[in-house]
Scaffold this motif. Structure first.
Motif, short mmCIF file in Angstrom:
data_model
loop_
_atom_site.label_atom_id
_atom_site.label_comp_id
_atom_site.label_asym_id
_atom_site.label_seq_id
_atom_site.Cartn_x
_atom_site.Cartn_y
_atom_site.Cartn_z
N GLN A 46 26.02 -32.44 51.50
CA GLN A 46 24.83 -31.97 50.79
C GLN A 46 23.87 -33.11 50.49
O GLN A 46 23.41 -33.29 49.36
N THR A 47 23.60 -33.94 51.49
CA THR A 47 22.67 -35.05 51.28
C THR A 47 21.61 -35.06 52.37
O THR A 47 21.78 -34.48 53.43
N GLU A 72 16.74 -39.95 49.83
CA GLU A 72 18.00 -40.66 50.05
C GLU A 72 19.07 -40.07 49.15
O GLU A 72 18.92 -40.04 47.93
N ASP A 73 20.13 -39.60 49.79
CA ASP A 73 21.24 -39.00 49.04
C ASP A 73 20.76 -37.93 48.06
O ASP A 73 21.20 -37.90 46.90
N VAL A 74 19.85 -37.10 48.51
CA VAL A 74 19.40 -35.99 47.66
C VAL A 74 20.45 -34.89 47.75
O VAL A 74 20.82 -34.47 48.83
N ARG A 75 20.93 -34.48 46.61
CA ARG A 75 21.97 -33.44 46.60
C ARG A 75 21.33 -32.07 46.34
O ARG A 75 20.51 -31.94 45.45
N VAL A 76 21.73 -31.14 47.17
CA VAL A 76 21.16 -29.79 47.09
C VAL A 76 22.28 -28.78 46.94
O VAL A 76 23.21 -28.76 47.74
N PRO A 77 22.21 -27.93 45.93
CA PRO A 77 23.25 -26.90 45.82
C PRO A 77 23.19 -25.96 47.02
O PRO A 77 22.10 -25.62 47.48
N CYS A 78 24.35 -25.57 47.55
CA CYS A 78 24.38 -24.69 48.73
C CYS A 78 23.60 -23.40 48.49
O CYS A 78 23.02 -22.84 49.41
#
Ligand SMILES: Cc1cc2nc3c(=O)[nH]c(=O)nc-3n(C[C@H](O)[C@H](O)[C@H](O)COP(=O)(O)OP(=O)(O)OC[C@H]3O[C@@H](n4cnc5c(N)ncnc54)[C@H](O)[C@@H]3O)c2cc1C
Length: 265
Positions: free
Chosen positions: A47-48, A97-103
């Protein structure tokens, strides 16, 4: 069209209400007209993201990328870019950069972003055409008013045939564009593929906004070159019509493809 009910509620509703500013990131430093060259990617397990883009983004509270995911944190806005026009809408270079996204923020199915975007382009292009009709009408109207009261060599500027004939011609072209737009939208609403007509209308809108604003600005004389009048702003702002949402040349290539006259590589 493809997002879940929850996503629409969370992002679309506040955007329409004006509480969120949204942006769509397609263009990258190395991919503009050729959208297939996009380099960035989504790693569904991690998730990045890692990417670099130049888009309509400064001040945006949510961001929608071509992978069709929505996220709002971990984005670095590097530089706000100064522009010729459209200054009330910021454009910036941004990095992920390393952005986290909920599914749950994935719009539609994974891997379908490119297809969804190609579909969206038709709507965006028709919308783009619709948005320039009133500005063109306004500028023609304001030019009529100004040239009617502005006297040069003892008569209103408007009384020169080269001026009133040109304004009549431009008004006619605007009506022709409106007719094409109505035809394309009617076909679209019936469920047809309107890629060709949407591209034709977008191409014509880009060309015509340049003609209308350039011709009208000329009739204002020196005043037209100042920031005191609307025509100079539209001259700058509407120049984007031939570039944003697909350039004139991209529209021509699509039309050629539909006419089966585009040389195959
Ligand atoms: C104010 C502004 C706002 C924008 N907002 C957004 C946004 O919100 N989101 C987003 O994703 N992007 C946005 N963009 C980017 C815009 O969509 C791109 O600039 C546009 O798609 C063109 O891509 P490019 O600039 O990379 O030009 P390039 O692809 O580098 O093209 C350069 C030139 O080559 C021409 N060309 C390409 N192919 C051919 C061909 N086959 N034959 C002849 N000529 C050709 C092009 O037409 C163009 O004239 C924005 C741009 C601007 C200026």
């Amino acid at each position: 069209r493809f997002g879940s009910h929850e996503l629409k509620k969370q992002f679309l509703v506040p955007t329409i209400a004006g509480d969120f500013v949204a942006c769509l990131g397609i263009s990258e430093a190395g991919a503009g007209s050729d959208v297939s060259l996009l380099s960035w990617n989504v790693h569904s397990h991690l998730q990045t993201f890692l990417s670099e883009n130049i888009v309509h983004v400064h001040g945006a509270s949510i961001f929608c990328e071509l992978s069709h995911t929505l996220f709002s944190s971990g984005i670095h806005v590097a530089k706000k870019i100064d522009k010729l026009g459209m200054r009330s809408s910021d454009t910036a270079q941004i990095f992920f950069e390393d952005v986290r996204v909920p599914c749950k923020n994935l719009i539609g199915e994974e891997g379908k972003g490119f297809t969804y975007q190609m579909l969206q382009f038709q709507e965006e292009r028709l919308w783009g055409v619709a948005t320039v009709l009133t500005p063109m009408e306004t500028i023609i109207g304001e030019t009529v008013d100004y040239t009617r009261q502005r006297k040069v060599f003892g008569q209103p500027v408007l009384h020169n045939q080269t001026v009133h004939f040109r304004l009549a011609e431009l008004a006619t072209e605007v009506e022709l564009l409106r007719s094409l737009l109505h035809r394309a939208v009617a076909l679209y609403v019936e469920g047809n593929d309107v890629t060709k007509f949407a591209s034709m209308a977008k191409l014509k809108a880009g060309r015509l906004t340049r003609e209308v604003t350039d011709s009208c600005l000329q009739f204002w004389g020196g005043m037209g070159f100042t920031s005191e009048v609307l025509v100079s702003r539209f001259y700058r702002d509407l120049r984007l019509m031939s570039i944003g949402g697909g350039t004139d040349e991209t529209m021509l290539s699509i039309i050629c493809k539909y006419m089966d006259i585009l040389p195959r590589k």
